[in-house]
Design an enzyme around this catalytic site. Sequence first.
Site, mmCIF file in Angstrom:
data_model
loop_
_atom_site.group_PDB
_atom_site.id
_atom_site.type_symbol
_atom_site.label_atom_id
_atom_site.label_comp_id
_atom_site.label_asym_id
_atom_site.label_seq_id
_atom_site.Cartn_x
_atom_site.Cartn_y
_atom_site.Cartn_z
ATOM 1 N N SER A 40 0.852 -1.192 0.000
ATOM 2 C CA SER A 40 0.000 0.000 0.000
ATOM 3 C C SER A 40 0.883 1.236 0.000
ATOM 4 O O SER A 40 2.004 1.207 0.521
ATOM 5 C CB SER A 40 -0.906 0.005 1.232
ATOM 6 O OG SER A 40 -1.560 1.256 1.380
ATOM 7 N N TYR A 48 -1.966 -1.041 10.255
ATOM 8 C CA TYR A 48 -2.053 -1.221 8.806
ATOM 9 C C TYR A 48 -0.738 -0.819 8.141
ATOM 10 O O TYR A 48 -0.202 -1.555 7.307
ATOM 11 C CB TYR A 48 -3.205 -0.383 8.256
ATOM 12 C CG TYR A 48 -3.469 -0.570 6.782
ATOM 13 C CD1 TYR A 48 -4.300 -1.584 6.333
ATOM 14 C CD2 TYR A 48 -2.896 0.276 5.829
ATOM 15 C CE1 TYR A 48 -4.555 -1.764 4.980
ATOM 16 C CE2 TYR A 48 -3.142 0.108 4.475
ATOM 17 C CZ TYR A 48 -3.977 -0.914 4.054
ATOM 18 O OH TYR A 48 -4.217 -1.083 2.722
#
Length: 265
Positions: free
Chosen positions: A140, A153
Site C-alpha cells: 500500500s 495497517y
Amino acid sequence: MTKPHIIYTPGGAQGIGLGIAHTLLTDRYRVAITDIDKEALSAAAERLPRRENLLTLMADANNEAQVAASLEKTVSHFGQLNGIVHNAGIADPFHGPVEQLSLATWQAYLNTNLTGAFLCAKHGAAYLRPHGGSMVLMASSRAIQSEPDTEAYAASKGGIVALTHALAVSLGPDIRVNAVSPGWIEVGDWQKPSRQQPVEHRGIDREQHPAGRVGTPEDIAALTRFLLSKESGFITGQNFVADGGMTRKNDLRRVAAQPIKKAIK
C-alpha cells in the site's frame, strides 16, 4: 501467452483482488481465488469471465494448513503453478488512536496482511520454482506515507515491502518477487452484492491526484499482469507505487502561503 499460466490469488473474491482475477481470466490465464467469505466467492464465480478456467476455494490466508491445502488443490486441479498474487488483507486502515489499539487488533492486521504473504511464499515456492514463477504481494502507499491512527495497517504493509526484497534475494533467480502499493483505488462496484456502493467522486477527489482521477482495480490489475509476465523478467525485489502520483505531490501553494521565519541565533 503461448501456454496456460496458472495464478493463485488469496483475497481474490472482492475489491482489487477480484479486478485482478477478472483481468487475468480475460487474458486466458487460469486462476484460483481463495477467500473466507462464502458469499463473496459465490458472487465472484458468477461475475468472472471464462469460468471454466476459474477455481474458487474457501481458505483463511493466515491459517497455515489452509494455505498449504489450497495451494495443493490448485496444483492438483490445474497441473502446475506459475504465479501467486497475494491480495488478502484487512482493507480498512483506520483502527483508532494508538493508545487504545488492542494487541489483538494489532496482531490481526499483521497476521492477515503480512503473515499470509509469508505463508504463500513458504508453501508456494516449491510449486513456482520449476516454472520460473513470479510472486506479486499487495502492499500500500501507506507503507511510505501515513495518516493518523493507521499504525497497524502501515506496519503490516511496510512489512510486505521488506518481505518482498528479502524473498527476491532468497528465491532468485528461480522465482521473482515484487510488490504493488496501490493508493486510492475505488472498489465500490467490485464488492459482493450486499456491500456494493454507488461510485461518486467530487472534483477535489480527482484533482488531488496528479493523474486527474481516482484509481480503479483495472489499474492495479494491469501492473500485476505485467509483473507476472516474462516481459518483466529483469525486475525483482521492487515496490511499485500506483497512486496517481499522490505520494509525489507537494502542495506548494500552501507552503508558499506560510510566513518565512528568520533564524534566531
